[in-house]
Design a protein around this motif. Structure first.
Motif, PDB file in Angstrom:
ATOM      1  N   MET A  74       9.978   5.911   7.160  1.00 35.76           N
ATOM      2  CA  MET A  74       8.772   5.417   6.341  1.00 35.76           C
ATOM      3  C   MET A  74       9.117   4.985   4.982  1.00 35.76           C
ATOM      4  N   TYR A  75       9.832   3.685   4.994  1.00 31.35           N
ATOM      5  CA  TYR A  75      10.309   3.302   3.767  1.00 31.35           C
ATOM      6  C   TYR A  75       9.362   2.699   2.773  1.00 31.35           C
ATOM      7  N   MET A  76       8.074   2.231   3.256  1.00 31.71           N
ATOM      8  CA  MET A  76       6.976   1.789   2.559  1.00 31.71           C
ATOM      9  C   MET A  76       6.462   2.761   1.749  1.00 31.71           C
ATOM     10  N   LEU A  77       6.174   4.039   2.363  1.00 33.32           N
ATOM     11  CA  LEU A  77       5.676   5.147   1.777  1.00 33.32           C
ATOM     12  C   LEU A  77       6.516   5.553   0.747  1.00 33.32           C
TER      13      LEU A  77
ATOM     14  N   TYR B 141       4.856   5.172  -5.160  1.00 39.08           N
ATOM     15  CA  TYR B 141       3.927   6.109  -4.258  1.00 39.08           C
ATOM     16  C   TYR B 141       4.455   7.622  -4.656  1.00 39.08           C
ATOM     17  N   THR B 142       3.525   8.431  -4.755  1.00 37.64           N
ATOM     18  CA  THR B 142       3.899   9.950  -4.938  1.00 37.64           C
ATOM     19  C   THR B 142       3.441  10.623  -3.548  1.00 37.64           C
TER      20      THR B 142
ATOM     21  N   HIS C  22      -0.448  11.870   0.576  1.00 39.42           N
ATOM     22  CA  HIS C  22      -1.211  12.704   1.825  1.00 39.42           C
ATOM     23  C   HIS C  22      -2.976  12.563   1.339  1.00 39.42           C
ATOM     24  N   LYS C  23      -3.136  12.686   0.249  1.00 40.27           N
ATOM     25  CA  LYS C  23      -4.784  12.765   0.011  1.00 40.27           C
ATOM     26  C   LYS C  23      -5.382  11.541   0.267  1.00 40.27           C
TER      27      LYS C  23
ATOM     28  N   LYS D 247      -5.004   3.962  -5.645  1.00 38.76           N
ATOM     29  CA  LYS D 247      -5.192   3.404  -6.794  1.00 38.76           C
ATOM     30  C   LYS D 247      -6.302   4.337  -7.669  1.00 38.76           C
ATOM     31  N   ARG D 248      -7.665   4.641  -6.841  1.00 36.57           N
ATOM     32  CA  ARG D 248      -8.780   5.259  -7.530  1.00 36.57           C
ATOM     33  C   ARG D 248      -8.240   7.032  -7.594  1.00 36.57           C
TER      34      ARG D 248
END
Length: 119
Positions: A1-4, A9-10, A15-16, A116-117
């Protein structure tokens, strides 16, 4: 899952944001999982949502190259062909192929907005 797994990204926020997106877009995730995994039992695959999202993020990133927003890399042609072959397997029309590309792109954009939000 290289993009994530990129530095932008954290894991906790991913996950949230993914769970929030899944609540509203469960049908789209199911449709994408059917395309990616066929009829496999998703309960046996603990990270299937992350896999689907990662695939969608990859399509969203590729779209930038396809539209000239990003310079092509040395592997861009192979990446585009791989994406089209993965999605196009068992498709019977360009409309269906475009439908899946649109779902993928929209899921990736909505995920990025939710992420982002959460900041």
């Amino acid at each position: 899952m290289y993009m994530l797994n990129s530095s932008e990204y954290t894991e906790e926020k991913v996950h949230k944001a993914l769970e929030m997106l899944y609540i509203d877009r469960e049908n789209e995730f199911r449709e994408m999982s059917e395309m990616c995994f066929g009829g496999k039992n998703l309960n046996e695959m603990p990270n299937w949502k992350e896999f689907v999202l990662n695939f969608c993020l990859d399509i969203g990133d590729s779209f930038k190259t396809w539209t000239g927003q990003k310079q092509p890399s040395a592997t861009s042609p192979q990446k585009a062909l791989t994406i089209l072959r993965q999605i196009g397997n068992d498709m019977t029309s360009m409309n269906k192929l475009t439908h899946v590309l649109n779902i993928s792109y929209n899921l990736s954009m909505e995920f990025k907005e939710i992420y982002k939000r959460l900041s």
